[in-house]
Write a protein that holds these residues in place. Structure first.
Motif, PDB file in Angstrom:
ATOM      1  N   LEU A  39      43.891  39.062  41.685  1.00 27.02           N
ATOM      2  CA  LEU A  39      43.686  39.983  40.635  1.00 27.02           C
ATOM      3  C   LEU A  39      44.882  40.879  40.508  1.00 27.02           C
ATOM      4  O   LEU A  39      45.448  41.117  39.843  1.00 27.02           O
ATOM      5  CB  LEU A  39      42.367  40.666  40.733  1.00 27.02           C
ATOM      6  N   LEU A  40      45.079  41.250  41.864  1.00 26.84           N
ATOM      7  CA  LEU A  40      46.414  42.105  42.121  1.00 26.84           C
ATOM      8  C   LEU A  40      47.707  41.402  41.650  1.00 26.84           C
ATOM      9  O   LEU A  40      48.304  41.986  41.214  1.00 26.84           O
ATOM     10  CB  LEU A  40      46.191  42.681  43.299  1.00 26.84           C
ATOM     11  N   SER A  41      47.771  40.186  42.159  1.00 21.72           N
ATOM     12  CA  SER A  41      49.226  39.510  42.003  1.00 21.72           C
ATOM     13  C   SER A  41      49.341  38.840  40.399  1.00 21.72           C
ATOM     14  O   SER A  41      50.304  38.980  40.085  1.00 21.72           O
ATOM     15  CB  SER A  41      49.140  38.180  42.930  1.00 21.72           C
ATOM     16  N   GLU A  42      48.108  38.793  40.026  1.00 28.43           N
ATOM     17  CA  GLU A  42      48.290  38.160  38.723  1.00 28.43           C
ATOM     18  C   GLU A  42      48.055  38.769  37.480  1.00 28.43           C
ATOM     19  O   GLU A  42      48.117  38.382  36.093  1.00 28.43           O
ATOM     20  CB  GLU A  42      47.513  36.678  38.516  1.00 28.43           C
ATOM     21  N   THR A  43      47.656  40.303  37.646  1.00 29.77           N
ATOM     22  CA  THR A  43      47.570  40.999  36.214  1.00 29.77           C
ATOM     23  C   THR A  43      49.012  41.983  36.310  1.00 29.77           C
ATOM     24  O   THR A  43      49.589  41.974  37.155  1.00 29.77           O
ATOM     25  CB  THR A  43      46.223  42.117  36.688  1.00 29.77           C
ATOM     26  N   ASP A  44      49.062  42.191  35.041  1.00 32.33           N
ATOM     27  CA  ASP A  44      50.175  43.149  34.704  1.00 32.33           C
ATOM     28  C   ASP A  44      49.946  44.603  35.036  1.00 32.33           C
ATOM     29  O   ASP A  44      49.166  45.254  34.484  1.00 32.33           O
ATOM     30  CB  ASP A  44      50.204  43.099  33.116  1.00 32.33           C
ATOM     31  N   PRO A  45      50.785  44.940  36.113  1.00 30.81           N
ATOM     32  CA  PRO A  45      50.650  46.368  36.566  1.00 30.81           C
ATOM     33  C   PRO A  45      50.759  47.473  35.258  1.00 30.81           C
ATOM     34  O   PRO A  45      50.364  48.599  35.537  1.00 30.81           O
ATOM     35  CB  PRO A  45      51.890  46.625  37.356  1.00 30.81           C
ATOM     36  N   ALA A  46      51.563  47.107  34.044  1.00 27.32           N
ATOM     37  CA  ALA A  46      51.676  48.178  33.042  1.00 27.32           C
ATOM     38  C   ALA A  46      50.262  48.064  32.388  1.00 27.32           C
ATOM     39  O   ALA A  46      50.203  48.935  31.618  1.00 27.32           O
ATOM     40  CB  ALA A  46      52.662  47.649  32.167  1.00 27.32           C
ATOM     41  N   THR A  69      50.532  48.695  51.032  1.00 27.63           N
ATOM     42  CA  THR A  69      51.902  48.154  51.598  1.00 27.63           C
ATOM     43  C   THR A  69      52.363  46.866  50.740  1.00 27.63           C
ATOM     44  O   THR A  69      53.416  46.940  49.897  1.00 27.63           O
ATOM     45  CB  THR A  69      52.079  47.744  52.923  1.00 27.63           C
ATOM     46  N   ARG A  70      51.242  46.122  50.614  1.00 29.10           N
ATOM     47  CA  ARG A  70      51.775  44.799  49.697  1.00 29.10           C
ATOM     48  C   ARG A  70      51.564  45.249  48.179  1.00 29.10           C
ATOM     49  O   ARG A  70      52.245  44.533  47.387  1.00 29.10           O
ATOM     50  CB  ARG A  70      50.611  43.772  49.932  1.00 29.10           C
TER      51      ARG A  70
END
Length: 142
Positions: A39-46, A69-70
């Motif tokens: 979820l964290l890697s593949e979702t758009d932070p915006a 950190t990650r």
């Protein structure tokens, strides 16, 4: 993750912000994959914001510092509730358990935490729990 991105885009178009709050089940491995990491890697932070529940993350055997950190700036909000430690991880007032909130929140604020919400799912005395947790957090030098 793709559904989160789609829903978050719709929320944004409606003037809302999409945020996801974890529990412990998102950390159960599926093969070599931790679903929460996907979820964290593949979702758009915006579009997609996360609210880290520190207790559930720790109960699942993970380290909040590792996630800060990650994935910096992905957690503008956290839930602060404490664990009495393994194996049961009984939920206790903040400061009465094993989680080092000074370190976790200090690092979290460097990684973008803005809001800290005190929470306890089943306190014996809800208002007493809030007061105790607030006192502990307000005495931390962050």
């Amino acid at each position: 993750a793709a559904e989160f991105n789609r829903g978050a885009a719709e929320a944004k178009a409606a003037g809302l912000r999409f945020a996801y709050h974890n529990h412990d089940f998102e950390f159960r491995r599926t093969g070599d994959v931790v679903p929460f990491d996907v979820l964290l890697s593949e979702t758009d932070p915006a579009l997609v914001t996360f609210e880290m529940d520190i207790y559930w993350l720790v109960k699942a055997g993970h380290d909040p510092l590792d996630y800060f950190t990650r994935f910096p700036n992905r957690f503008p909000m956290v839930h602060a509730k404490d664990s009495a430690g393994p194996p049961e991880h009984l939920m206790v007032d903040v400061g009465a358990g094993t989680i080092d909130f000074r370190t976790v929140l200090g690092q979290g604020m460097k990684a973008g935490v803005i809001h800290v919400f005190v929470e306890h799912d089943r306190p014996a005395d809800p208002f007493g729990s809030i007061a105790t947790s607030y006192r502990h957090l307000s005495q931390l030098e962050l």
